[in-house]
Write a protein that holds these residues in place. Structure first.
Motif: not given
Length: 109
Positions: A1-5, A15-20, A26-35
């Motif tokens: 919700a914060y990012l959408e706001e 990885f773990w933050n991107a997935s969560s 619900d896919g409204d914010v798309r976050v790809a994993p990075v190293l």
């Protein structure tokens, strides 16, 4: 919700933050994993799609979501990268969001 706001819907995180984040929105914010290992973030290729890192025409903002430790480490090892951020947001739960006006991850890396 914060990012959408904040008007952010496309970005990167470890990885773990991107997935969560992607699942919780619900896919409204798309976050790809990075190293992020003492260098600028680069695509995390395991279980990801190359297209997730490509620059979409017309996109005006990308973000990098960082834990407190990740932000501290990236600031120490890559200060020029952090300085390129257009905005730095203090997000809930001690996260920092760097907002860029261009794709902040090299898709070919």
């Amino acid at each position: 919700a914060y990012l959408e706001e904040q008007g952010l819907d496309q970005g990167y995180a470890t990885f773990w933050n991107a997935s969560s984040v992607t699942i919780q929105s619900d896919g409204d914010v798309r976050v790809a994993p990075v190293l992020i290992e003492n260098a600028e973030p680069r695509p995390y290729r395991y279980q990801s799609n190359r297209t997730w890192y490509e620059t979409e025409p017309g996109r005006e903002a990308w973000f990098l979501l960082l834990s407190e430790a990740e932000y501290r480490n990236l600031s120490a090892t890559e200060p020029e990268y952090v300085a390129r951020a257009q905005r730095t947001l203090e997000a809930p739960e001690n996260y920092t969001v760097l907002v860029f006006s261009e794709n902040c991850v090299d898709p070919s890396a």
